[in-house]
Design a protein around this motif. Structure first.
Motif, mmCIF file in Angstrom:
data_model
loop_
_atom_site.group_PDB
_atom_site.id
_atom_site.type_symbol
_atom_site.label_atom_id
_atom_site.label_comp_id
_atom_site.label_asym_id
_atom_site.label_seq_id
_atom_site.Cartn_x
_atom_site.Cartn_y
_atom_site.Cartn_z
ATOM 1 N N GLN A 569 -2.193 39.403 -19.858
ATOM 2 C CA GLN A 569 -1.902 40.834 -19.945
ATOM 3 C C GLN A 569 -3.191 41.656 -19.895
ATOM 4 O O GLN A 569 -3.282 42.667 -19.199
ATOM 5 N N PRO A 619 0.689 47.195 -24.160
ATOM 6 C CA PRO A 619 1.062 46.182 -25.156
ATOM 7 C C PRO A 619 1.865 45.054 -24.529
ATOM 8 O O PRO A 619 2.507 45.226 -23.493
ATOM 9 N N PRO A 621 5.019 42.690 -24.574
ATOM 10 C CA PRO A 621 6.350 42.516 -25.176
ATOM 11 C C PRO A 621 6.487 41.107 -25.751
ATOM 12 O O PRO A 621 6.204 40.126 -25.078
ATOM 13 N N GLU A 625 9.463 42.938 -30.013
ATOM 14 C CA GLU A 625 8.421 43.841 -30.501
ATOM 15 C C GLU A 625 7.265 43.857 -29.521
ATOM 16 O O GLU A 625 7.251 43.120 -28.544
ATOM 17 N N SER A 626 6.330 44.766 -29.749
ATOM 18 C CA SER A 626 5.170 44.893 -28.874
ATOM 19 C C SER A 626 3.918 44.450 -29.603
ATOM 20 O O SER A 626 3.706 44.816 -30.770
ATOM 21 N N ASN A 628 0.122 44.851 -29.735
ATOM 22 C CA ASN A 628 -0.953 45.722 -29.269
ATOM 23 C C ASN A 628 -2.264 44.946 -29.166
ATOM 24 O O ASN A 628 -2.573 44.099 -30.003
#
Length: 682
Positions: A569, A619, A621, A625-626, A628
């Motif tokens: 990411q 963020p 996934p 929830e995410s 950060n």
């Protein structure tokens, strides 16, 4: 973000000596321009030795002077109008056009390629005269060479590239560059950018050339010079496609043309006027360069016909299902290639089984002797041409490329021996088997003949049976030479396949498998290269060291799978925030290095802030929830106290340490923002 071909790969291809390269006068011009003490007068004298280039040079200069100025009539005037760098690049482009008008790649249409390149060049010149993004004479040269990667692949790998081109007909939805990557571990865009850079075109030209087919992938800021050049190349390429398209296809393509031109704020009226002017220039240049052109109606008429076709399609789509659903469906399918009709085999020609007919050229000023020899040759099925003197024989030999020549020794103007010597000095002539007919068998004269390149001789008057026996002996030598050529081609093909495999292995060795970024080894090699470029050009060089904040906590709390996902990411966010010229690599577990050529400290800090913000804003996934994430970035630029690339990276590391100590999720530099010298004075 895609990157042009690695320098190491390109140097390997260049070292093989098979890349398209300038020859003759063009090479002399390029070498002269590289000498610091060369003068305009010396350059003009070299240019004047090539009358064809003189004509092309003066025409290019007159294309830029405008209608209200006196026409350029001399080489010196052309040099003043165009400038030495442009003349150098023009010489390069026209030399390649002359030297690579044809080749061994069966499915590569050399004539269509070069006439399309000419349109590309004229379109770039016309567009630049409106956008003012660069000098029009420079972008003419850029357009002429912007597709050189395709010619290079066809030259390097003629058999393999023919298969790739055939695949484009079978898999029309797959881009050519994707098929090239599968076959060669590189594509024509990468090779083009590397060749333009190697030939000395500035970065502002050779980097946009890489993105010419997909300019929106470049990441260039809208309105920037690079943005305008990349989109100009894209528009020029599309104009070239229209020019070389079949007549029925052109109206359909023109509607798409206006959409592409709008990215450069060119309205349809301006585009139609511009394209009509390019048609006139194309036909004039085509005659000068001996390239095939076509009659094209006014573009306003093509646009009107395109609108009518689109309206008709829309009406049909409303009335019925099936049928034509899109403009692409109107494009006529390319005819399948069929083998050329054969000659029925060698046995049908009266030749022994397994012996192929030869291309034979007879050169003799005696018509009755040519007729006698021709009859013997045609009786056994050989393909025969005749020339009545040595001068015509030389021209026909270079054009017809016979496998065997039968030449009379004594002829007016050019004797058989002089013709042989001249042929042996050419690449084509060195491979021809030459038999000389003579009425004299003096030992000294025969020794002279063999020393000058003759393969065999035959005494006059000609005995048909002896001639047939001599031909069979010559054919055995030719067959052995052909077998040797096939063996060499097989070795060359094996070497090419091995080179592709080596490049793929090298890519694996230099690529991080998790992120797809280059790895530390690549980064060290590349920063050395950019350091050398910076030293040579006196241009700034910066770098960033990026570290993922608290990365260990992700692994500890969620496991290594999530840690890998975090790195992917972050890598995606970094890649999306960087500029076209930036080079990014993963150098450690959670550490990345970004090399920023031609970039000062202020610009590097601004780029680093974009990267920091991009990571913070993306963020991950995770189970509803995410997660950060953030990064800390140290930035450094080359200065007078740094002796090598390691010092630059070390300074960026020091800045990263400061960013960590200041609380993370920030960018820092250990250098002053005050302007100062980038490199030591010369």
């Amino acid at each position: 973000m895609a990157q042009p071909i690695d320098v190491t790969k390109f140097e390997q291809l260049k070292a093989a000596g098979d890349l398209p390269s300038p020859k003759g006068v063009a090479l002399a011009i390029i070498r002269l321009v590289q000498q610091e003490d060369s003068s305009i007068g010396e350059l003009a004298r070299v240019i004047k030795t090539d009358p064809a280039f003189v004509g092309r040079l003066i025409k290019a200069a007159n294309g830029l002077t405008g209608y209200n100025r006196r026409a350029v009539a001399s080489v010196q005037e052309a040099l003043m109008v165009l400038g030495v760098p442009t003349v150098r690049t023009l010489a390069l482009g026209f030399s390649l056009l002359s030297s690579y008008r044809d080749g061994r790649c069966r499915n590569f249409d050399y004539g269509r390629y070069w006439t399309g390149c000419l349109v590309y060049a004229l379109a770039m010149q016309a567009i630049t005269q409106r956008t003012r993004a660069a000098a029009a004479e420079e972008t003419f040269c850029l357009g002429l060479l912007a597709r050189i990667g395709e010619l290079a692949l066809a030259t390097l790998y003629p058999l393999e590239y023919a298969k790739v081109l055939q695949q484009t007909l079978e898999y029309r939805d797959i881009p050519l560059s994707v098929l090239e990557q599968r076959a060669f571990a590189m594509d024509h865009r990468e090779l083009c950018s590397a060749m333009l850079a190697d030939w000395g075109l500035p970065r502002v030209f050779h980097q946009p050339a890489f993105f010419a087919e997909q300019p929106d992938e470049s990441g260039y800021a809208e309105g920037s010079r690079e943005f305008v050049i990349a989109h100009s190349l894209h528009l020029s390429s599309f104009i070239a496609e229209i020019f070389v398209a079949e007549e029925a296809e052109r109206p359909i393509l023109v509607s798409r043309l206006f959409e592409i031109a709008s990215r450069l704020s060119l309205d349809p009226i301006a585009v139609t006027e511009m394209c009509d002017g390019i048609v006139r220039e194309w036909q004039g240049w085509g005659s000068l360069l001996e390239l095939e052109t076509a009659e094209i109606p006014p573009f306003a008429e093509l646009a009107s016909r395109g609108e009518a076709i689109a309206a008709s399609l829309a009406a049909e789509a409303r009335e019925r299902t099936g049928g034509v659903q899109s403009v692409d469906d109107l494009r006529p399918a390319k005819a399948a290639e069929s083998p050329q009709p054969g000659l029925g085999g060698s046995a049908a020609l009266g030749l022994p089984v397994g012996v192929q007919p030869m291309r034979v050229l007879i050169v003799d000023d005696d018509a009755s002797m040519r007729a006698l020899v021709r009859k013997v040759l045609e009786t056994v099925g050989h393909q025969v041409l005749e020339a009545g003197d040595g001068r015509v024989g030389m021209e026909m030999a270079l054009e017809f490329q016979p496998q065997l020549m039968i030449v009379d020794w004594v002829m007016p103007e050019i004797s058989g021996l002089e013709l042989t010597r001249a042929l042996r000095q050419t690449k084509i002539g060195r491979g021809i088997y030459i038999l000389v007919m003579t009425g004299l068998e003096d030992d000294d004269r025969l020794i002279e003949a063999f020393e000058n390149g003759v393969d065999d001789f035959m005494s006059k008057p000609i005995n048909p049976r002896v001639l047939a026996a001599r031909l069979r002996a010559g054919q055995r030598v030719i067959r052995l030479q052909q077998e040797l050529d096939r063996d060499r081609e097989e070795i060359r093909r094996f070497a090419a396949e091995l080179a592709v495999s080596n490049r793929r292995l090298q890519e694996v060795a230099l690529t991080d498998s998790l992120t797809g970024f280059p790895n530390r080894r690549y980064a060290i090699e590349r920063v050395q290269q950019e350091w050398s470029v910076s030293s040579r050009t006196r241009r700034p060089l910066s770098c960033m060291v990026i570290d993922v904040d608290q990365f260990k906590s992700y692994n500890d709390a969620h496991g290594h799978d999530v840690g890998d996902a975090v790195l992917k990411q972050v890598a995606g966010a970094i890649k999306g925030a960087l500029r076209a010229q930036d080079i990014v690599a993963r150098t450690g577990g959670d550490e990345f290095l970004v090399i920023c050529p031609d970039t000062g400290l202020d610009a590097a800090l601004a780029c680093a802030e974009r990267v920091r913000f991009a990571v913070e804003s993306a963020p991950l996934p995770l189970s509803g929830e995410s997660l950060n994430m953030s990064v800390s970035i140290g930035v450094a630029t080359r200065d007078t106290v740094m002796g090598d690339p390691d010092a630059l990276i070390k300074r960026a590391d020091q800045a990263l340490y400061l960013a960590k100590n200041k609380g993370r999720n920030r960018i820092m530099t250990a250098q002053s923002l005050r302007p100062g010298p980038v490199l030591p004075p010369r």
